[in-house]
Design a protein around this motif. Sequence first.
Motif, PDB file in Angstrom:
ATOM      1  N   VAL A 162       0.853  -1.198   0.000  1.00 46.57           N
ATOM      2  CA  VAL A 162       0.000   0.000   0.000  1.00 46.57           C
ATOM      3  C   VAL A 162       0.888   1.248   0.000  1.00 46.57           C
ATOM      4  O   VAL A 162       2.079   1.162   0.309  1.00 46.57           O
ATOM      5  N   ARG A 219      11.032  -2.566  -2.578  1.00 44.54           N
ATOM      6  CA  ARG A 219       9.936  -2.131  -3.451  1.00 44.54           C
ATOM      7  C   ARG A 219       9.644  -0.650  -3.220  1.00 44.54           C
ATOM      8  O   ARG A 219       9.044  -0.271  -2.230  1.00 44.54           O
ATOM      9  N   GLU A 251      17.092   1.423   1.153  1.00 47.10           N
ATOM     10  CA  GLU A 251      17.327   1.089   2.551  1.00 47.10           C
ATOM     11  C   GLU A 251      18.803   1.210   2.893  1.00 47.10           C
ATOM     12  O   GLU A 251      19.662   0.712   2.170  1.00 47.10           O
TER      13      GLU A 251
HETATM   14  O1  LIG Z   1      10.897  -7.414   4.823  1.00 49.42           O
HETATM   15  P1  LIG Z   1       9.542  -6.837   4.581  1.00 49.42           P
HETATM   16  O2  LIG Z   1       8.542  -7.250   5.633  1.00 49.42           O
HETATM   17  O3  LIG Z   1       9.045  -7.132   3.196  1.00 49.42           O
HETATM   18  O4  LIG Z   1       9.725  -5.272   4.737  1.00 49.42           O
HETATM   19  C1  LIG Z   1      10.360  -4.523   3.694  1.00 49.42           C
HETATM   20  C2  LIG Z   1       9.909  -3.085   3.751  1.00 49.42           C
HETATM   21  O5  LIG Z   1       8.490  -3.136   3.761  1.00 49.42           O
HETATM   22  C3  LIG Z   1       7.799  -1.914   3.918  1.00 49.42           C
HETATM   23  O6  LIG Z   1       7.829  -1.194   2.697  1.00 49.42           O
HETATM   24  C4  LIG Z   1       7.137  -1.835   1.627  1.00 49.42           C
HETATM   25  O7  LIG Z   1       5.739  -1.947   1.967  1.00 49.42           O
HETATM   26  C5  LIG Z   1       5.061  -0.667   2.105  1.00 49.42           C
HETATM   27  C6  LIG Z   1       3.643  -0.952   2.537  1.00 49.42           C
HETATM   28  O8  LIG Z   1       2.958  -1.781   1.630  1.00 49.42           O
HETATM   29  C7  LIG Z   1       5.157   0.107   0.773  1.00 49.42           C
HETATM   30  O9  LIG Z   1       4.520   1.361   0.902  1.00 49.42           O
HETATM   31  C8  LIG Z   1       6.623   0.297   0.398  1.00 49.42           C
HETATM   32  O10 LIG Z   1       6.721   0.918  -0.885  1.00 49.42           O
HETATM   33  C9  LIG Z   1       7.336  -1.065   0.353  1.00 49.42           C
HETATM   34  O11 LIG Z   1       8.741  -0.881   0.121  1.00 49.42           O
HETATM   35  C10 LIG Z   1       8.322  -1.119   5.073  1.00 49.42           C
HETATM   36  O12 LIG Z   1       7.725   0.154   5.103  1.00 49.42           O
HETATM   37  C11 LIG Z   1       9.830  -0.990   5.029  1.00 49.42           C
HETATM   38  O13 LIG Z   1      10.279  -0.333   6.178  1.00 49.42           O
HETATM   39  C12 LIG Z   1      10.395  -2.407   5.015  1.00 49.42           C
HETATM   40  O14 LIG Z   1      11.792  -2.359   5.052  1.00 49.42           O
END
Ligand SMILES: O=P(O)(O)OC[C@H]1O[C@H](O[C@H]2O[C@H](CO)[C@@H](O)[C@H](O)[C@H]2O)[C@H](O)[C@@H](O)[C@@H]1O
Length: 344
Positions: A135, A248, A252
């Motif tokens: 999202v 995505r 980071e």
């Molecule tokens: O290891 P994960 O659980 O897959 O976490 C990786 C990152 O996930 C989150 O960001 C991703 O999801 C968000 C919400 O759907 C989206 O807006 C964003 O674009 C994605 O990259 C989280 O916010 C990060 O901090 C995590 O590292």
Amino acid sequence: MDLKSNHTSPVLADPAPINKSRLGIHSSLFKYSPSGAVFSTGLRHLTIPKRKPGILDDVRSSSWLDAMKSSSPPHKKKTKDFNSEIAVDDAFLAYRTWMLKYPSALASFEQITAIAKGKRIALFLDYDGTLSQIVDNPDSAFMTSAMRTAVRNVAKYFPTAIISGRSRDKGTEVNLFQPASAFLPMIDEVFRSLVDITKEIPGAKVENNKFCVSVHYRNVDEKNWEQVAQCVQDILKDYPRLRLTHGRKVLEVRPVIDWDKGKAVEFLLESLGLNNCNDVLPIYVGDDRTDEDAFKVLREGNLGYGILVSSVPKESKAYYSLRDPTEVMEFLKLVVAWKQSSAL
Ligand SMILES: O=P(O)(O)OC[C@H]1O[C@H](O[C@H]2O[C@H](CO)[C@@H](O)[C@H](O)[C@H]2O)[C@H](O)[C@@H](O)[C@@H]1O
């Protein structure tokens, strides 16, 4: 709300632990003395030099922007005209062709259970994009209640862990292996600097994941992506012990340590006494680049199977695929039903 499980279901992160209240996941306490972990102590006092973001040449000439552009499938668009219908057909065909290499874990379920027969399945689940839909606002990425039930059920029957890059709420009673704890002050400093230098970029969001800083550009106009990248690159220049990874629509910044989701899987298997066992079948489900480290460990160690969650073709070290979190939930339900029927 805690997941009740007969098994130890530790939550481990990459390297930061996840937000417990968001997930409602049972946190099990376990101790571990790492023998080969790389720790760093005696950090020098670091200050962020106040300087303007540099010229964009570095970012333009690097592969950063390419990686940023390919970091997540585009949002689905409604198609009306003939040309876009052809494009959709092509995409469909490309996906079907890709699935020959990464078959659906749902369609291949019998094959998976044939391999799992007589073995104990250990489940490793990524969070964002796997258990929750992607999202725009990271703070709104929740599991549906149906998914929560599916995860809770699966954890009743199998050792189950969620491995995520997210941070966990402070104040939670938990005892975790934290290989990056020496980096906490540095990460906090970098977080504050990144918040400051990206504040003029509309849509940019900086998230403090405790052991890693996530700079989101999902809501940034593409014409400003270079600026986001440049901010991150400027900071990284001052911190040689931090490195960049792509997720995505997120950049980071994380410590240069020998720790990733593959290492997390190895650590958990060992901690749970599930390593060196021929009767254990680890299955890892994830959607992002960081999950590839876990897929690789399972594939190269001939240990188990990775399942890539993707609605578009992607090269991966996984064996199987699932299209989206809805299919992940179906898979989890099937695994539970299989276990229940084989116990009859
Ligand atoms: O290891 P994960 O659980 O897959 O976490 C990786 C990152 O996930 C989150 O960001 C991703 O999801 C968000 C919400 O759907 C989206 O807006 C964003 O674009 C994605 O990259 C989280 O916010 C990060 O901090 C995590 O590292």
